[in-house]
Write an enzyme that holds these catalytic residues in place. Structure first.
Site, PDB file in Angstrom:
ATOM      1  N   TYR A   1       0.899  -1.027   0.140  1.00 20.41           N
ATOM      2  CA  TYR A   1       0.033  -0.074   0.038  1.00 20.41           C
ATOM      3  C   TYR A   1       0.893   1.239   0.050  1.00 20.41           C
ATOM      4  O   TYR A   1       0.586   2.313  -0.634  1.00 20.41           O
ATOM      5  CB  TYR A   1      -0.932   0.039   1.272  1.00 20.41           C
ATOM      6  CG  TYR A   1      -2.164  -1.001   0.914  1.00 20.41           C
ATOM      7  CD1 TYR A   1      -2.285  -1.977   1.851  1.00 20.41           C
ATOM      8  CD2 TYR A   1      -3.150  -0.655   0.151  1.00 20.41           C
ATOM      9  CE1 TYR A   1      -3.327  -2.932   1.751  1.00 20.41           C
ATOM     10  CE2 TYR A   1      -4.176  -1.476  -0.142  1.00 20.41           C
ATOM     11  CZ  TYR A   1      -4.308  -2.607   0.839  1.00 20.41           C
ATOM     12  OH  TYR A   1      -5.520  -3.560   0.562  1.00 20.41           O
TER      13      TYR A   1
ATOM     14  N   LEU B   1      -1.121  -8.051  -0.688  1.00 20.56           N
ATOM     15  CA  LEU B   1      -1.600  -7.887  -1.943  1.00 20.56           C
ATOM     16  C   LEU B   1      -0.835  -8.603  -2.779  1.00 20.56           C
ATOM     17  O   LEU B   1       0.436  -9.061  -2.785  1.00 20.56           O
ATOM     18  CB  LEU B   1      -1.046  -6.287  -2.407  1.00 20.56           C
ATOM     19  CG  LEU B   1      -1.661  -5.296  -1.627  1.00 20.56           C
ATOM     20  CD1 LEU B   1      -1.053  -3.894  -2.273  1.00 20.56           C
ATOM     21  CD2 LEU B   1      -2.921  -5.183  -1.646  1.00 20.56           C
TER      22      LEU B   1
ATOM     23  N   GLY C   1     -28.425  18.918 -33.042  1.00 23.43           N
ATOM     24  CA  GLY C   1     -28.890  19.392 -34.342  1.00 23.43           C
ATOM     25  C   GLY C   1     -28.791  18.334 -35.687  1.00 23.43           C
ATOM     26  O   GLY C   1     -29.762  17.994 -36.091  1.00 23.43           O
TER      27      GLY C   1
ATOM     28  N   PHE D   1     -31.769  16.593 -37.332  1.00 22.16           N
ATOM     29  CA  PHE D   1     -31.763  16.618 -38.805  1.00 22.16           C
ATOM     30  C   PHE D   1     -31.700  15.031 -39.627  1.00 22.16           C
ATOM     31  O   PHE D   1     -32.469  15.229 -40.369  1.00 22.16           O
ATOM     32  CB  PHE D   1     -30.482  17.607 -39.141  1.00 22.16           C
ATOM     33  CG  PHE D   1     -30.491  17.632 -40.912  1.00 22.16           C
ATOM     34  CD1 PHE D   1     -31.111  18.665 -41.516  1.00 22.16           C
ATOM     35  CD2 PHE D   1     -29.498  16.955 -41.615  1.00 22.16           C
ATOM     36  CE1 PHE D   1     -30.934  18.578 -42.790  1.00 22.16           C
ATOM     37  CE2 PHE D   1     -29.404  17.061 -42.892  1.00 22.16           C
ATOM     38  CZ  PHE D   1     -30.109  17.936 -43.518  1.00 22.16           C
ATOM     39  N   CYS D   2     -30.632  14.434 -39.175  1.00 25.06           N
ATOM     40  CA  CYS D   2     -30.415  13.144 -40.094  1.00 25.06           C
ATOM     41  C   CYS D   2     -31.574  12.403 -39.687  1.00 25.06           C
ATOM     42  O   CYS D   2     -32.094  11.595 -40.962  1.00 25.06           O
ATOM     43  CB  CYS D   2     -29.191  12.435 -39.361  1.00 25.06           C
ATOM     44  SG  CYS D   2     -27.714  13.210 -39.659  1.00 25.06           S
TER      45      CYS D   2
ATOM     46  N   LYS E   1     -16.140  20.728 -41.503  1.00 18.53           N
ATOM     47  CA  LYS E   1     -16.236  21.571 -42.717  1.00 18.53           C
ATOM     48  C   LYS E   1     -17.344  20.985 -43.503  1.00 18.53           C
ATOM     49  O   LYS E   1     -17.512  19.692 -43.583  1.00 18.53           O
ATOM     50  CB  LYS E   1     -14.843  21.650 -43.414  1.00 18.53           C
ATOM     51  CG  LYS E   1     -14.819  22.415 -44.731  1.00 18.53           C
ATOM     52  CD  LYS E   1     -13.524  22.522 -45.155  1.00 18.53           C
ATOM     53  CE  LYS E   1     -13.382  23.052 -46.475  1.00 18.53           C
ATOM     54  NZ  LYS E   1     -13.574  23.545 -47.408  1.00 18.53           N
TER      55      LYS E   1
ATOM     56  N   ASP F   1     -17.449  -3.096 -33.336  1.00 17.04           N
ATOM     57  CA  ASP F   1     -17.052  -3.870 -34.429  1.00 17.04           C
ATOM     58  C   ASP F   1     -15.613  -3.529 -34.798  1.00 17.04           C
ATOM     59  O   ASP F   1     -14.858  -3.055 -35.712  1.00 17.04           O
ATOM     60  CB  ASP F   1     -17.712  -2.967 -35.737  1.00 17.04           C
ATOM     61  CG  ASP F   1     -17.586  -4.049 -37.065  1.00 17.04           C
ATOM     62  OD1 ASP F   1     -17.210  -5.207 -36.723  1.00 17.04           O
ATOM     63  OD2 ASP F   1     -17.715  -3.629 -38.125  1.00 17.04           O
TER      64      ASP F   1
END
Ligand code: NAG
Ligand code: NAG
Ligand code: NAG
Ligand code: NAG
Ligand code: NAG
Length: 660
Positions: free
Chosen positions: A132, A161, A288, A292-293, A344, A472
């Site tokens: 420890y 430990l 948004g 939107f999608c 962009k 994946d």
């Protein structure tokens, strides 16, 4: 314990009697930290700083001095449960950076009350030689104490430990008290005292007032002795900056710096407000884009939309959008790009120019093209259907081991996502010895790539809210940049691990790649971050053996059986020769290889709960990486001895492929 109850009554009193009452600050722990088993020394703040602040939780900072193997942004963030991108930002380095030994690193954290004490929980996996005290003092440099760790791990049956045991570690941190916020203190930095430090020197370094620093730690001009490897709370009005991590020249004691000018402070404040607003903007953007999608897809009349995000109020919006579909989307995207400059919005003509009108010579694979934007390369992926997951995730995450999304374009019903270009292509081109066309990665490069993937996954699992599973992970979804550093791509299947309250996250829609899919997922559709851990185990197996996991999977009843020959062998080295990718020409450190094989074994465990967390894998692999570098160095010095059979003249460990 009487001291604690005193603090406690003080807190209770203040909550009832409001501001004017004096709240006790945090007493300095002194030398008590060395005395692990003497409960009489508990009277100081050795168990932690008491939970006496205005807030139960706050953003604050720790310091840490870079020490191998904890000398990179990823290793330090994993050990101290901090966000790697924030560490990189505040220290003005990149996320892949390695610090020179003993460099002071600032670590942004969230500190919260846990019972009586403020703390940040992290974990540590015991290695040979740990006690420890060694963990608290030598590894964590005093950010925790042996007493506090023992106090928090009472569920362990013995005080002994054992290697591999996972300890919960409380790190020392605190939030400002009423008294402190009243005078403008916003943060209490947990600074690790070094040899030769004294309170006024530390205060000057962080533009803090010596008197207030003394007061914050229950010290005074008369009683101000401090000890290395203990923490001192430094009251700050502004977040610390990377310039303060540069070691001040060790001259004679200097007087505390004059109070920092208010103009300087207010500029800083503006910068933070601006950054905050930007962050907020990014969040709005993400929401948004999802909205939107989702309803855009609906407006195109696609069947089987099962999104939960579309609510009735949006249905009303569908009609107008339908009319000026293309134009609307362009306007919408342009408006968004004004908010967040990192993403962009490309015109389709720009993409056509960059790819010679999607000429097949620019085709990388499938629907992915290489684009040349005035000399800058980018990957352009044409996608149909729902791209919201990928945009959403990639846009709000920023980690050097996740592929970076730089732009989007929408044209004629298709989305085009523009990514950073990874020169060396997918990992799958490099690791299967039967068809790698002479491409080759040496041992250290392989370990570095594994560490990169583990760091990226750890980020997804631990530092996105809610946590995400990639779902994946496979060799073709790991891309390699010019330095052979790994970047995780294809986050299209990723999903949050959260299910509605009280439900187990499940899916009845099994998607993934054979061999990489965890048994509980194939059988029951159970979703957790441990799916990625299993897939990562399969990936490690491929990288070590040079064989495709699908083949190994067919040859063995369970993937983990592949390891039996090595793990059950008395003399593992002999079986290793058959196990390890023959193209490595026996040029690998056998002890480390056996260690990695044991890690694979853990990841492929049938029981998801028994698999290690990605955070631990990062720790293990950081250590493996630094040991591999030492091995590489020593085997280079000894003139490539022990690399028997290494005759075919391939440059393996020197030359252009070696990472710098
Ligand atoms: C709290 O602040 C007052 C002055 O505002 C000061 O006199 C007092 O010593 C402070 N209390 C502590 C415990 O530091
Ligand atoms: C305490 O929390 C409030 C509300 O979240 C916040 O405005 C304030 O800045 C916090 N104070 C400190 C000292 O962190
Ligand atoms: C830290 O861990 C301990 C023990 O595992 C737990 O009781 C406590 O609530 C945790 N505290 C925080 C702030 O997460
Ligand atoms: C605490 O750790 C440091 C750094 O490893 C070491 O130099 C020092 O001797 C340790 N302190 C004690 C009391 O063992
Ligand atoms: C002890 O508790 C900690 C934190 O709650 C946990 O991480 C650890 O696995 C537990 N150990 C055992 C042996 O139960």
């Amino acid at each position: 314990m009487s001291f604690l109850s005193l603090i406690f009554s003080a807190i209770i009193l203040t909550t009832f009697c409001c501001s004017s009452l004096i709240v006790a600050q945090q007493p300095y722990e002194g030398q008590a930290f060395t005395d692990c088993y003497n409960t009489n020394t508990y009277s100081k703040s050795v168990l932690g700083y008491s939970c006496n602040g205005v807030n139960k939780s706050c953003q604050t900072y720790l310091t840490f001095r870079s020490q191998p193997p904890y000398n990179s942004v990823s290793a330090i963030s994993a050990m101290l449960a901090s966000d790697p991108s924030q560490i990189a930002e505040i220290n003005s380095v990149s996320e892949t950076a390695t610090f020179e030994t003993n460099k002071l690193v600032i670590v942004p954290i969230t500190c919260s009350c846990s019972g009586d004490f403020y703390q940040l929980n992290t974990s540590h996996v015991v290695v040979h030689g740990d006690t420890y005290f060694v963990i608290a003092n030598n590894t964590l440099q005093g950010l925790s104490t042996c007493q506090a760790m023992m106090n928090q791990n009472t569920n362990l049956t013995t005080k002994e430990l054992y290697s591999g045991t996972r300890l919960s570690v409380p790190l020392r941190c605190a939030c400002p008290t009423k008294n402190q916020t009243d005078v403008g203190t916003k943060y209490l930095l947990s600074y690790i005292i070094a040899q030769g430090d004294y309170v006024s020197k530390i205060s000057a370094r962080f533009d803090s007032d010596t008197g207030r620093t003394l007061e914050a730690n229950g010290l005074s001009e008369q009683v101000s002795t401090i000890y290395p490897f203990t923490t001192l709370l430094v009251p700050l009005q502004n977040p610390p900056s990377s310039s303060q991590t540069i070691e001040p020249p060790s001259s004679s004691p200097s007087p505390p710096a004059p109070p920092s000018t208010s103009s300087n402070n207010s500029t800083k404040k503006w910068v933070y407000a601006f950054v905050g607003a930007l962050g907020g903007g990014a969040f709005v953007l993400v929401i948004g884009i999802i909205i939107f999608c989702t309803f855009f897809r609906r407006s195109r009349g696609t069947k089987g939309v099962n999104s939960i995000i579309v609510s009735e109020s949006f249905e009303a919006l569908e009609k107008p959008l339908e009319k000026k579909e293309e134009k609307g989307s362009q306007d919408f995207l342009e408006a968004l790009s004004g908010i967040v400059q990192s993403l962009k919005v490309y015109k389709f003509e720009e993409l056509q120019r960059a790819t010679d009108d999607f000429n097949s010579t620019y085709l990388i694979k499938g629907s992915v093209y290489r684009g040349n934007f005035n000399g800058d390369l980018a990957a352009i992926k044409k996608m149909n259907g729902d791209v919201s997951t990928e945009i959403n995730l990639l846009n709000k995450t920023s980690h050097s081991n996740l592929i970076c999304l730089s732009g989007v374009c929408f044209h004629d019903g298709h989305w085009y996502l523009i990514y950073e270009y990874a020169v060396n292509g997918p990992l799958s081109d490099w690791i299967y010895y039967s068809n790698n066309e002479g491409k080759f990665l040496n041992w250290t490069q392989r370990i570095q790539i594994l560490l990169d993937v583990a760091s990226g996954l750890n980020y997804l699992h631990s530092f996105t809210t809610p946590p995400h599973v990639h779902k994946d992970i496979k060799s073709s979804n790991i891309l390699l940049d010019s330095d052979f550093r790994g970047k995780i791509a294809s986050l299209g299947l990723a999903r949050s691990t959260e299910a509605p309250e009280g439900e187990v996250p499940l899916t009845n829609h099994i998607v993934g790649t054979i061999g990489y899919m965890a048994p509980e997922y194939m059988e029951n559709g159970l979703i957790s971050t441990k799916l990625d851990v299993y897939a990562f185990g399969a990936l490690m197996l491929e990288i070590l053996t040079g064989k495709e996991v699908a083949v190994l999977y067919e040859e063995n009843r369970q993937l983990s059986d592949v390891l039996n020959s090595v793990l059950n062998d008395e003399d593992g080295h002999q079986s290793l020769r058959h196990f390890i990718d023959p193209s490595m020409q026996w040029s690998y450190p056998p002890e480390l290889a056996l260690f990695v094989i044991r890690l694979i074994h853990g990841c492929l465990n049938k029981n998801p709960a028994a698999r290690p967390a990605m955070e631990e894998m990062v720790q293990f692999l950081s250590r493996t990486m630094s040991n591999s570098l030492s091995w590489e160095l020593s085997s280079n010095i000894s003139g490539d001895q022990g690399t028997e059979g290494f005759l075919d003249g391939r440059e393996t460990r020197t030359g252009s492929q070696s990472t710098t």
